[in-house]
Design an enzyme around this catalytic site. Structure first.
Site, PDB file in Angstrom:
ATOM      1  CG  ASP A   1       2.259  56.696  58.406  1.00  0.00           C
ATOM      2  OD1 ASP A   1       1.653  56.380  57.373  1.00  0.00           O
ATOM      3  OD2 ASP A   1       2.924  57.747  58.518  1.00  0.00           O
TER       4      ASP A   1
ATOM      5  CG  ASP B   1       5.732  61.369  59.589  1.00  0.00           C
ATOM      6  OD1 ASP B   1       4.955  60.855  58.753  1.00  0.00           O
ATOM      7  OD2 ASP B   1       5.879  62.596  59.724  1.00  0.00           O
TER       8      ASP B   1
ATOM      9  CG  ASP C   1       3.908  58.429  55.115  1.00  0.00           C
ATOM     10  OD1 ASP C   1       2.960  58.467  54.306  1.00  0.00           O
ATOM     11  OD2 ASP C   1       4.163  59.351  55.911  1.00  0.00           O
TER      12      ASP C   1
END
Length: 622
Positions: free
Chosen positions: A509, A505, A310
């Site tokens: 996600d 995080d 990410d």
């Protein structure tokens, strides 16, 4: 730690076996062979009895393990009158099972240290007095006194003064972290400085440390796929052992050689080395701030070939920072930052708080703003040291000035422009962006050297922002503008290239973290949902610890495989030597137990793994 009932039984069986062996040797040296045999048999019976119970329990679960070899060797030795050999096997087998328990306990020491540090009470301010309350009674907004040496009981914000926190038990950071008033503080850290007040922002059960403890307990209950594979291999090893023993008896017509073959194969290092090594690896990773939820994820982490990252909060810090300051007229860059930050103390906007943090990091004293007026979504007006200051968007601030000013060209993709005016004149502007975390390039290069073949970015941010931030990283692919379900689609498409790891995080996600072969959450400031869905959590807010975790996982697996291969190889060599008459039953038993001790000690080398991939802090000394 308190000794369990199973451990106490192992100690008792070992004690009886040792007592029988020693007593028999005393009687033998005194010339009383009859009593010697009785003593040796008495020492064997408890060990053989408990072993038969374990075998029956395993058969009830549909499992056939290598305990059968130990039972066969002791039984055969007793039947053919090799009572001394049977006594040696009983001592060594019971000693080996006890040593296994001891080794696993040694490997889990750092994890138990986390559990032992959980505070049970807190000191709370109430009506001008201090009171000691149970941890579960702490409520949101309570003001707690944290004395020097206290472990922070809940997540909170520093209310007064400056806090120096020892984060070593959580993150491996060797130096205390300095926090100012208003900064977030993580439960489980230790106050290494003067006493300060902490305002609780989470209940005890929802705090960082409580979550870590739950993850640790889950990790301790896990059993690795490699261990289950070892159980399946045990049937094949049992068959090989029986074939060699029968062949030795058949071709030599000497049953004692068959007994020697059986005792030299008792027990196989396969059932000792793997769990000890993997538990040691879990413990070692935890000391570097990488909490892996089980031995299975640890093994999977060692085989990862594709890494999906990410962006916000993972590759980048997730908080805007000042990347440049422009000035107009006579104002200096430091003065522009000081005035903007001083006024922004009155705002809770993330950009305003980032400006305040930047000024404090620069050591600036920020005066208290007065006559503040906030215009949501636009900016603030107020007085600083008697001067009228405006901070906010370009249009809002230029609207407060007598003369207009052309907006500067933005060089940073996804950056935010904050304008500052003083007494009706443009004073300057600050460009704020979310840059890459320090050391990201070195970390990714290290991961590629460790065997990661593909590294991709999967983010919900705009494509131009994602590509601008990662342009110099040499990624194998950039997927932007993704919804949570499309992140999962990207991950599933990459599975054809090998096991996939996802690192993120945020709540968005969590689905991808759960779908990945190994999901890793940034746990220091990440969402609780991502930490729950992930297989591993980085407790320190640094993505370079990802390389640390992968390196420890790979080294742990290598140590486990080395132990198994070496142990089985030596065992088979010993069995062949016994079949040809070069080892007596007693000598075979002693040789096998030397092998078992050696492979356990080798497996414990995982406790001393020294990672090299971008680690900047030493592990905590426990």
């Amino acid at each position: 730690m308190e000794t369990s009932r199973a451990d106490r039984l192992k100690i008792l069986v070992l004690g009886l076996a040792v007592l029988g062996l020693v007593a028999g040797l005393v009687f033998w040296s005194a010339g009383n062979a009859g009593l010697a045999r009785v003593a040796w048999i008495a020492g064997v019976v408890p060990a053989l009895g408990t072993l038969l119970v374990e075998i029956l329990r395993g058969l009830g679960r549909g499992e056939v393990g290598l305990d059968v070899v130990a039972a066969l060797s002791m039984t055969a030795a007793l039947v053919f009158g090799e009572t001394l050999a049977a006594a040696v096997v009983a001592v060594m087998y019971s000693g080996g099972t006890f040593l296994e328990s001891f080794a696993e306990g040694r490997a889990r020491r750092e994890m138990h240290h986390l559990l032992s540090r959980v505070p049970h009470t807190a000191t709370r301010h109430r009506d001008g007095q201090l009171e000691t309350v149970a941890l579960d009674d702490v409520e949101l907004g309570d003001r707690l006194l944290i004395r020097q040496g206290d472990v922070l009981p809940v997540d909170g914000q520093v209310s007064t003064g400056t806090a120096f926190l020892d984060m070593s038990a959580l993150t491996g950071e060797s130096l205390p972290v300095k926090l100012a008033a208003g900064d977030a503080a993580m439960s489980g850290a230790t106050n290494a400085g003067d006493a300060f007040d902490l305002t609780a922002v989470r209940a005890a059960g929802d705090s960082t440390y409580a979550g870590i403890v739950r993850l640790v307990e889950a990790a301790q209950r896990s059993k690795a796929p490699m261990s289950r594979l070892a159980d399946r291999w045990s049937l094949g090893f049992l068959a090989v052992t029986v074939v060699i023993a029968v062949a030795a008896w058949w071709f030599t017509d000497d049953p004692i050689r068959a007994v020697a073959v059986l005792v030299v194969a008792t027990p196989c290092p396969l059932i000792l080395a793997v769990p000890v090594a993997l538990v040691a690896g879990l413990s070692r990773a935890a000391r570097f701030g990488v909490l892996i939820k089980g031995a299975g994820p640890l093994e999977n982490m060692a085989r990862i070939r594709t890494l999906i990252l990410d962006k916000t909060g993972t590759l980048t810090d997730g908080r805007p920072r000042v990347v440049s300051i422009g000035t107009y007229g006579d104002e200096t860059a430091d003065e522009v930052l000081r005035l903007a930050a001083a006024l922004d103390q009155a705002s809770t906007h993330p950009v305003a708080q980032a400006l305040v943090a930047a000024a404090r990091e620069a050591g600036m004293d920020l005066p208290v703003p007065v006559d503040v007026e906030e215009f949501p979504g636009e900016g603030l007006l107020g007085r600083i040291d008697g001067r009228q200051v405006a901070v906010g968007g370009w249009g809002f601030v230029t609207g407060q000035c007598a003369a207009g000013q052309r907006a500067p060209d933005m060089q940073e993709q996804g950056a935010v422009l904050v304008a500052v005016a003083v007494d009706g004149c443009m004073a300057g502007h600050l460009v704020m962006a979310d840059p890459l975390r320090e050391g990201t390039e070195a970390m990714l290069a290290g991961l590629r050297r460790s065997g990661i073949r593909r590294i991709l970015l999967a983010t919900g941010d705009r494509a131009e922002v994602a590509e601008g931030v990662t342009r110099e990283l040499g990624l194998d692919g950039v997927h932007a503008g993704l919804t949570p379900d499309r992140k999962v689609d990207v991950l599933l498409a990459e599975r054809g290239n090998g096991p996939v790891m996802m690192v993120g995080d945020g709540v968005n996600d969590a689905p991808a973290l759960a779908a990945a072969d190994v999901g890793v959450a940034m746990g220091a400031r990440g969402a609780a949902a991502s930490a729950e869905a992930a297989d591993a959590v980085l407790l320190v807010d640094r993505v370079d610890r990802l390389g640390t975790g992968i390196e420890i996982a790979q080294a742990t697996r290598r140590i486990a495989v080395q132990s198994v291969v070496a142990g089985i190889g030596l065992s088979v060599a010993g069995m062949i030597a016994a079949a040809f008459g070069y080892l007596s039953p007693v000598q075979g038993a002693l040789l096998q137990e030397v092998i078992d001790v050696a492979v356990i000690l080798n497996a414990l080398r995982a406790l001393a793994i020294e990672p090299t991939l971008a680690v900047q802090a030493e592990p905590a000394q426990v």
